[in-house]
Motif scaffolding. Structure first.
Motif, PDB file in Angstrom:
ATOM      1  N   CYS A   1       0.813  -1.223   0.000  1.00 49.15           N
ATOM      2  CA  CYS A   1       0.000   0.000   0.000  1.00 49.15           C
ATOM      3  C   CYS A   1       0.847   1.274   0.000  1.00 49.15           C
ATOM      4  O   CYS A   1       0.309   2.369   0.220  1.00 49.15           O
ATOM      5  CB  CYS A   1      -0.949   0.002   1.197  1.00 49.15           C
ATOM      6  SG  CYS A   1      -2.249  -1.248   1.107  1.00 49.15           S
TER       7      CYS A   1
ATOM      8  N   ARG B   1      -3.971   3.760  -3.554  1.00 49.03           N
ATOM      9  CA  ARG B   1      -4.774   3.136  -4.588  1.00 49.03           C
ATOM     10  C   ARG B   1      -4.031   3.056  -5.914  1.00 49.03           C
ATOM     11  O   ARG B   1      -4.098   2.052  -6.637  1.00 49.03           O
ATOM     12  CB  ARG B   1      -6.087   3.888  -4.787  1.00 49.03           C
ATOM     13  CG  ARG B   1      -6.980   3.272  -5.869  1.00 49.03           C
ATOM     14  CD  ARG B   1      -8.202   4.136  -6.131  1.00 49.03           C
ATOM     15  NE  ARG B   1      -9.020   4.221  -4.935  1.00 49.03           N
ATOM     16  CZ  ARG B   1      -9.920   3.304  -4.570  1.00 49.03           C
ATOM     17  NH1 ARG B   1     -10.095   2.231  -5.342  1.00 49.03           N
ATOM     18  NH2 ARG B   1     -10.626   3.435  -3.478  1.00 49.03           N
TER      19      ARG B   1
ATOM     20  N   ILE C   1      -1.645  -0.037  -5.915  1.00 48.50           N
ATOM     21  CA  ILE C   1      -2.291  -1.341  -6.038  1.00 48.50           C
ATOM     22  C   ILE C   1      -2.918  -1.491  -7.421  1.00 48.50           C
ATOM     23  O   ILE C   1      -2.800  -2.537  -8.070  1.00 48.50           O
ATOM     24  CB  ILE C   1      -3.339  -1.549  -4.927  1.00 48.50           C
ATOM     25  CG1 ILE C   1      -2.660  -1.568  -3.560  1.00 48.50           C
ATOM     26  CG2 ILE C   1      -4.099  -2.836  -5.145  1.00 48.50           C
ATOM     27  CD1 ILE C   1      -3.589  -1.894  -2.412  1.00 48.50           C
ATOM     28  N   ASP C   2      -3.581  -0.426  -7.888  1.00 54.78           N
ATOM     29  CA  ASP C   2      -4.156  -0.464  -9.234  1.00 54.78           C
ATOM     30  C   ASP C   2      -3.089  -0.803 -10.266  1.00 54.78           C
ATOM     31  O   ASP C   2      -3.272  -1.684 -11.116  1.00 54.78           O
ATOM     32  CB  ASP C   2      -4.777   0.887  -9.596  1.00 54.78           C
ATOM     33  CG  ASP C   2      -6.109   1.154  -8.914  1.00 54.78           C
ATOM     34  OD1 ASP C   2      -6.672   0.221  -8.317  1.00 54.78           O
ATOM     35  OD2 ASP C   2      -6.589   2.309  -8.974  1.00 54.78           O
TER      36      ASP C   2
ATOM     37  N   TYR D   1      -1.626  -4.422 -10.054  1.00 55.48           N
ATOM     38  CA  TYR D   1      -2.590  -5.400 -10.569  1.00 55.48           C
ATOM     39  C   TYR D   1      -2.618  -5.384 -12.096  1.00 55.48           C
ATOM     40  O   TYR D   1      -2.591  -6.436 -12.748  1.00 55.48           O
ATOM     41  CB  TYR D   1      -3.975  -5.096 -10.003  1.00 55.48           C
ATOM     42  CG  TYR D   1      -4.995  -6.179 -10.182  1.00 55.48           C
ATOM     43  CD1 TYR D   1      -5.306  -7.038  -9.133  1.00 55.48           C
ATOM     44  CD2 TYR D   1      -5.659  -6.351 -11.387  1.00 55.48           C
ATOM     45  CE1 TYR D   1      -6.252  -8.042  -9.277  1.00 55.48           C
ATOM     46  CE2 TYR D   1      -6.608  -7.354 -11.545  1.00 55.48           C
ATOM     47  CZ  TYR D   1      -6.902  -8.197 -10.488  1.00 55.48           C
ATOM     48  OH  TYR D   1      -7.833  -9.190 -10.646  1.00 55.48           O
TER      49      TYR D   1
ATOM     50  N   VAL E   1      -3.458  -9.951  -3.229  1.00 53.00           N
ATOM     51  CA  VAL E   1      -4.319  -8.768  -3.323  1.00 53.00           C
ATOM     52  C   VAL E   1      -5.436  -9.047  -4.328  1.00 53.00           C
ATOM     53  O   VAL E   1      -5.244  -9.774  -5.308  1.00 53.00           O
ATOM     54  CB  VAL E   1      -3.538  -7.504  -3.749  1.00 53.00           C
ATOM     55  CG1 VAL E   1      -2.468  -7.145  -2.731  1.00 53.00           C
ATOM     56  CG2 VAL E   1      -2.929  -7.660  -5.129  1.00 53.00           C
ATOM     57  N   TYR E   2      -6.592  -8.423  -4.067  1.00 54.32           N
ATOM     58  CA  TYR E   2      -7.784  -8.692  -4.863  1.00 54.32           C
ATOM     59  C   TYR E   2      -8.589  -7.406  -5.020  1.00 54.32           C
ATOM     60  O   TYR E   2      -8.612  -6.564  -4.128  1.00 54.32           O
ATOM     61  CB  TYR E   2      -8.641  -9.780  -4.190  1.00 54.32           C
ATOM     62  CG  TYR E   2      -7.801 -10.942  -3.742  1.00 54.32           C
ATOM     63  CD1 TYR E   2      -7.451 -11.943  -4.638  1.00 54.32           C
ATOM     64  CD2 TYR E   2      -7.299 -10.998  -2.444  1.00 54.32           C
ATOM     65  CE1 TYR E   2      -6.626 -12.990  -4.245  1.00 54.32           C
ATOM     66  CE2 TYR E   2      -6.473 -12.034  -2.052  1.00 54.32           C
ATOM     67  CZ  TYR E   2      -6.133 -13.026  -2.950  1.00 54.32           C
ATOM     68  OH  TYR E   2      -5.301 -14.044  -2.566  1.00 54.32           O
ATOM     69  N   ARG E   3      -9.295  -7.283  -6.144  1.00 51.61           N
ATOM     70  CA  ARG E   3     -10.020  -6.047  -6.439  1.00 51.61           C
ATOM     71  C   ARG E   3     -11.288  -5.872  -5.614  1.00 51.61           C
ATOM     72  O   ARG E   3     -11.810  -4.758  -5.521  1.00 51.61           O
ATOM     73  CB  ARG E   3     -10.382  -6.008  -7.924  1.00 51.61           C
ATOM     74  CG  ARG E   3      -9.194  -5.790  -8.840  1.00 51.61           C
ATOM     75  CD  ARG E   3      -9.580  -5.873 -10.295  1.00 51.61           C
ATOM     76  NE  ARG E   3     -10.044  -7.218 -10.636  1.00 51.61           N
ATOM     77  CZ  ARG E   3     -10.341  -7.612 -11.867  1.00 51.61           C
ATOM     78  NH1 ARG E   3     -10.235  -6.746 -12.880  1.00 51.61           N
ATOM     79  NH2 ARG E   3     -10.743  -8.840 -12.102  1.00 51.61           N
ATOM     80  N   SER E   4     -11.757  -6.941  -4.996  1.00 51.96           N
ATOM     81  CA  SER E   4     -13.000  -6.863  -4.228  1.00 51.96           C
ATOM     82  C   SER E   4     -13.109  -8.084  -3.334  1.00 51.96           C
ATOM     83  O   SER E   4     -12.355  -9.066  -3.478  1.00 51.96           O
ATOM     84  CB  SER E   4     -14.208  -6.811  -5.172  1.00 51.96           C
ATOM     85  OG  SER E   4     -14.321  -8.043  -5.886  1.00 51.96           O
TER      86      SER E   4
ATOM     87  N   TRP F   1     -10.536  -2.749  -2.449  1.00 50.13           N
ATOM     88  CA  TRP F   1      -9.440  -3.709  -2.510  1.00 50.13           C
ATOM     89  C   TRP F   1      -9.386  -4.570  -1.250  1.00 50.13           C
ATOM     90  O   TRP F   1      -9.778  -4.125  -0.164  1.00 50.13           O
ATOM     91  CB  TRP F   1      -8.112  -2.981  -2.685  1.00 50.13           C
ATOM     92  CG  TRP F   1      -7.896  -2.474  -4.078  1.00 50.13           C
ATOM     93  CD1 TRP F   1      -8.185  -1.234  -4.568  1.00 50.13           C
ATOM     94  CD2 TRP F   1      -7.351  -3.213  -5.179  1.00 50.13           C
ATOM     95  NE1 TRP F   1      -7.853  -1.147  -5.898  1.00 50.13           N
ATOM     96  CE2 TRP F   1      -7.338  -2.351  -6.300  1.00 50.13           C
ATOM     97  CE3 TRP F   1      -6.872  -4.514  -5.325  1.00 50.13           C
ATOM     98  CZ2 TRP F   1      -6.877  -2.750  -7.551  1.00 50.13           C
ATOM     99  CZ3 TRP F   1      -6.408  -4.913  -6.566  1.00 50.13           C
ATOM    100  CH2 TRP F   1      -6.408  -4.041  -7.662  1.00 50.13           C
TER     101      TRP F   1
END
Length: 358
Positions: free
Chosen positions: A124, A128, A131-132, A135, A148-151, A188
């Motif tokens: 982190c 944002r 992480i964006d 990914y 890490v996951y988007r949702s 996230w």
């Protein structure tokens, strides 16, 4: 079929958590793990080509970093690395809030790394945007990554990551003690060391057909050569709940690796690549698990093999940062540009052998 082609052929199904068989061969699976791949400021500076644009990832050259271990990666069926940085946010920065050029990730893949771990305390660092970007970069590279996951929904679908290697389904679970106090931007999800959630993910792994579960915790106390009581308690918890192998990261120094069948525990692999030079921070561990059929249609750990490495910094051994297997280079002091680096390697390796009774 060459390893590279086998991996590429798997990628389209990776996000669904199911990879096709990786080719014929003996009923033996060899998985190699490396520790923290860092990107301190001097590493970023050293990788920038002469006259290059600091904001252009194509102007960075990391080819020297993996050159002396690529053969060991090639001999494995699968290679896993802890990528301890957000990737692709400019300007590229080192400690305390990292951001690496995409070229570092591409070089790791080119050298033979097959899976990136992303649940660590620096994910982190760039909020944002970091992480964006990480990914997107890894997805476009077509390399599996986990942590890490988007949702929340994607976390449920993709966690754990189950990889089919030579016809065997192996689950990889990556989680971290925290994110340096920085918030995880909604929606996230970053895998954290929460016992209820970790147990749930282990249960998912079994329910989804994993033959063997590997836990990859980012944990422990930095610069401590011995695991903390918290690490030991977590290791006991993980093994009791069905994890066969534990491969840890974060302390930036190696900690003991224990193989007591049916379990293997490497508490910390230390740094693989970094600019750190404090005692023992240049020694890392390349940890190989050799898995074989258990006679019941599943897998068991037959061997756990540590290979100790040394991260030689810029203009010490070579012009740039590079990682070497220590035992391959003992007695080759005359090949160092700066002999003090060889002397430090030999001195710290001797001390570590004594401490760990290697």
């Amino acid at each position: 079929m060459p390893k590279k082609l086998r991996i590429v052929g798997c990628l389209l199904l990776c996000l669904a958590g199911c990879l096709p068989a990786m080719g014929a061969g003996p009923d033996t699976v060899r998985i190699v793990f490396i520790g923290d791949v860092m990107t301190h400021g001097p590493q970023v500076t050293a990788a920038l080509r002469l006259g290059g644009d600091r904001n252009n990832p194509a102007d960075y050259d990391y080819s020297a970093c993996f050159s002396h271990v690529a053969d060991r990666f090639a001999a494995a069926d699968f290679v896993v690395a802890n990528m301890e940085f957000p990737c692709g946010v400019t300007p590229y920065t080192g400690y305390p809030q990292f951001s690496a050029p995409q070229s570092l990730a591409y070089e790791a893949k080119r050298a033979g790394v097959d899976l990136f771990l992303t649940a660590n305390n620096h994910i982190c660092d760039k909020g944002r945007a970091g992480i964006d970007s990480t990914y997107v970069v890894y997805s476009r590279m077509g390399i599996p990554f986990t942590g890490v996951y988007r949702s929340e929904g994607e976390e449920y679908l993709r966690n754990p990551l189950i990889v089919r290697i030579k016809g065997h389904d192996i689950a990889f679970i990556n989680f971290t003690y925290g994110t340096n106090g920085l918030p995880v931007p909604a929606p996230w999800r970053v895998n954290l060391l929460d016992s209820t959630h970790v147990r749930e993910v282990i249960d998912r792994a079994r329910a989804r057909g994993a033959e063997l579960i590997v836990a990859l915790p980012h944990w422990g106390l930095e610069y401590h050569l011995e695991p903390s009581q918290n690490q030991r308690e977590w290791a006991d918890f993980l093994h009791r709940n069905g994890v066969a192998a534990i491969v840890g990261s974060h302390p930036h120094v190696v900690q003991p690796a224990v193989f007591a069948p049916p379990y293997a525990t490497a508490f910390s692999l230390g740094n693989f690549l970094s600019n750190q030079s404090d005692p023992f921070t240049q020694i890392g561990m390349l940890y190989e698990l050799v898995l074989t059929g258990d006679g019941r249609g599943g897998l068991a750990i037959a061997e756990a093999i540590p290979t100790y490495t040394w991260c030689s910094r810029r203009r010490m051994l070579e012009a740039n940062y590079t990682v070497i297997p220590i035992l391959d280079w003992i007695g080759r002091r005359d090949e160092w540009s700066d002999k003090s680096d060889y002397d430090k390697m030999l001195r710290e390796w001797t001390a570590l052998k004594t401490k760990f009774n290697l």
